[in-house]
Design a protein around this motif. Sequence first.
Motif, PDB file in Angstrom:
ATOM      1  N   THR A 303       0.830  -1.209   0.000  1.00 58.36           N
ATOM      2  CA  THR A 303       0.000   0.000   0.000  1.00 58.36           C
ATOM      3  C   THR A 303       0.863   1.257   0.000  1.00 58.36           C
ATOM      4  O   THR A 303       0.581   2.215  -0.735  1.00 58.36           O
ATOM      5  N   LEU A 304       1.923   1.264   0.810  1.00 58.46           N
ATOM      6  CA  LEU A 304       2.805   2.428   0.869  1.00 58.46           C
ATOM      7  C   LEU A 304       3.500   2.671  -0.464  1.00 58.46           C
ATOM      8  O   LEU A 304       3.561   3.817  -0.945  1.00 58.46           O
ATOM      9  N   LEU A 305       4.000   1.626  -1.076  1.00 58.82           N
ATOM     10  CA  LEU A 305       4.683   1.772  -2.364  1.00 58.82           C
ATOM     11  C   LEU A 305       3.716   2.239  -3.446  1.00 58.82           C
ATOM     12  O   LEU A 305       4.094   3.026  -4.326  1.00 58.82           O
ATOM     13  N   ARG A 306       2.481   1.773  -3.378  1.00 61.43           N
ATOM     14  CA  ARG A 306       1.482   2.212  -4.355  1.00 61.43           C
ATOM     15  C   ARG A 306       1.171   3.694  -4.198  1.00 61.43           C
ATOM     16  O   ARG A 306       1.047   4.435  -5.182  1.00 61.43           O
ATOM     17  N   ILE A 307       1.065   4.162  -2.946  1.00 58.27           N
ATOM     18  CA  ILE A 307       0.806   5.579  -2.694  1.00 58.27           C
ATOM     19  C   ILE A 307       1.990   6.430  -3.152  1.00 58.27           C
ATOM     20  O   ILE A 307       1.818   7.478  -3.798  1.00 58.27           O
ATOM     21  N   LEU A 308       3.203   5.986  -2.846  1.00 62.73           N
ATOM     22  CA  LEU A 308       4.391   6.732  -3.249  1.00 62.73           C
ATOM     23  C   LEU A 308       4.531   6.797  -4.760  1.00 62.73           C
ATOM     24  O   LEU A 308       4.940   7.828  -5.312  1.00 62.73           O
ATOM     25  N   SER A 309       4.165   5.710  -5.447  1.00 58.75           N
ATOM     26  CA  SER A 309       4.233   5.711  -6.915  1.00 58.75           C
ATOM     27  C   SER A 309       3.212   6.673  -7.513  1.00 58.75           C
ATOM     28  O   SER A 309       3.489   7.350  -8.502  1.00 58.75           O
ATOM     29  N   CYS A 310       2.005   6.737  -6.893  1.00 62.48           N
ATOM     30  CA  CYS A 310       1.002   7.691  -7.368  1.00 62.48           C
ATOM     31  C   CYS A 310       1.451   9.128  -7.163  1.00 62.48           C
ATOM     32  O   CYS A 310       1.248   9.982  -8.035  1.00 62.48           O
ATOM     33  N   VAL A 311       2.049   9.408  -5.997  1.00 64.27           N
ATOM     34  CA  VAL A 311       2.565  10.745  -5.713  1.00 64.27           C
ATOM     35  C   VAL A 311       3.669  11.114  -6.694  1.00 64.27           C
ATOM     36  O   VAL A 311       3.735  12.250  -7.191  1.00 64.27           O
ATOM     37  N   LYS A 312       4.528  10.151  -6.971  1.00 65.05           N
ATOM     38  CA  LYS A 312       5.628  10.380  -7.906  1.00 65.05           C
ATOM     39  C   LYS A 312       5.113  10.692  -9.303  1.00 65.05           C
ATOM     40  O   LYS A 312       5.639  11.589  -9.986  1.00 65.05           O
ATOM     41  N   CYS A 313       4.057  10.000  -9.732  1.00 67.29           N
ATOM     42  CA  CYS A 313       3.491  10.232 -11.064  1.00 67.29           C
ATOM     43  C   CYS A 313       2.850  11.617 -11.157  1.00 67.29           C
ATOM     44  O   CYS A 313       2.938  12.278 -12.200  1.00 67.29           O
ATOM     45  N   LYS A 314       2.219  12.073 -10.065  1.00 67.14           N
ATOM     46  CA  LYS A 314       1.554  13.378 -10.090  1.00 67.14           C
ATOM     47  C   LYS A 314       2.558  14.528 -10.151  1.00 67.14           C
ATOM     48  O   LYS A 314       2.305  15.556 -10.776  1.00 67.14           O
ATOM     49  N   PHE A 315       3.698  14.358  -9.524  1.00 67.73           N
ATOM     50  CA  PHE A 315       4.702  15.420  -9.501  1.00 67.73           C
ATOM     51  C   PHE A 315       5.751  15.262 -10.604  1.00 67.73           C
ATOM     52  O   PHE A 315       6.645  16.095 -10.715  1.00 67.73           O
ATOM     53  N   ALA A 316       5.649  14.168 -11.352  1.00 75.19           N
ATOM     54  CA  ALA A 316       6.621  13.955 -12.433  1.00 75.19           C
ATOM     55  C   ALA A 316       6.304  14.861 -13.617  1.00 75.19           C
ATOM     56  O   ALA A 316       5.182  15.217 -13.866  1.00 75.19           O
TER      57      ALA A 316
END
Length: 316
Positions: A303-316
Motif C-alpha cells: 500500500t505504501l509503495l502504491r501511494i508513493l508511486s502515485c505521488v511520484k506520477c503526479k509530480f513527475a
Amino acid sequence: MEACHSPQQSNVTSYGATTVAIISLEAFAGMWINAFLVCVLCIAWVKKKTLNSNEKILLLLGCSRFCSLCFSWVYFFLSIIYPNYLYVQPTQQLLVSFRSFFNYSDFLWVSACLCGFYCIKIANFRNRFFIYLKVKVDRIVPWLLLASEIFSLVIGILVYNIIDKAVCKNFNFTRQGRFWKAAIRIEEHFYPIHFLTGFAFSTSFMAVISSAVFLLFSLWRHKCKMQTNSMNILSVDAHIKAMKSILSFFIMYSINFMSLILTLIYSTKYQEHVMFLLYLIQHAFPGVHSLILIFSNPKLEKTLLRILSCVKCKFA
C-alpha cells in the motif's frame, strides 16, 4: 486562565530556529508515517469488520506514536520559540502529562506487547504455560492493551500532579521575573518522573530482551530438528522474520534507552548541543521503527509503495 506572568515576544536565536526546523521535519515525517499506518489499518477494519491481534497492536501503536510526536513537538516548539508560554497554567502540566501518557503507551507497554506477541505466536516450546498462552493469546491481547492504557493513564495523572505542584511552588519566582531559577527548580521536580520512567523502560526492555532470547532459542532448536520438507522451511522463515522485527526494535530501543539515561543526566545541566542530539534520537524512534514495521508487513508495504508511486506520477 491564570498566568504566572505575561507571555513575551519570541527571542529565538538562529541556533534555536535551526533546531526547531530539524526537529519539526523529523516529527512531521514520523507523524505522517504513523498516520499512514493508522489509516490503512482503520480502512481494513471497516472492510473486514475485524482485526487480528497483530493489527490491533499496530493500530494502537500507530495512534500512540502519532499523539506522542504531536505533544512532544508542541512542547519542544514552545520551549525554544515561546518558553514563557510554558508558565501559563496549566499549559506545561497538560503537555507533559499527555506526552508522558502516550510515551508510556508507545515505548513501553504496546511495543513490549508486540515483541511478546511475536514470541508467543512463532516460538515453539512444549511448556504447558507457553502452550496455554499460544492458544489464548488472541483473547489476552485486547485486555493486555486495555490494561496498558489504564496504567499509562495513571502515570499521566501522577505526572500532572507532580508538575502542578512544581509550578505552584515556583509561582513566586516567576512573578518576580526570575525565570531561570524557576526553570531549574521545576526541573528538580522531574526527578521522581525520571526515576519512574527509567524503571518502566528497564522493565519493558527486559521483556524485549526475553522475547528475543526465547525466539533465538526456539529457532536454534527448530534448525537442529529441521528436515527437508517445506513446512519446516516455512517455520524457519517465520522465525527469521519475527527475529528481524524484534532485533530491529531491540537495536532502536537500546539507542532510545541510552538517550533516556543521558537525558536524566543532562536534563538540569542545560547543555544545548547534547540535549538537541538526544531530542533528535527520541523524535526519530517513533517514525523509523514504524517504517520498519510497515516494510516487514507485505500488505502495508504494498500500500505504501502504491501511494508513493502515485505521488511520484503526479509530480513527475
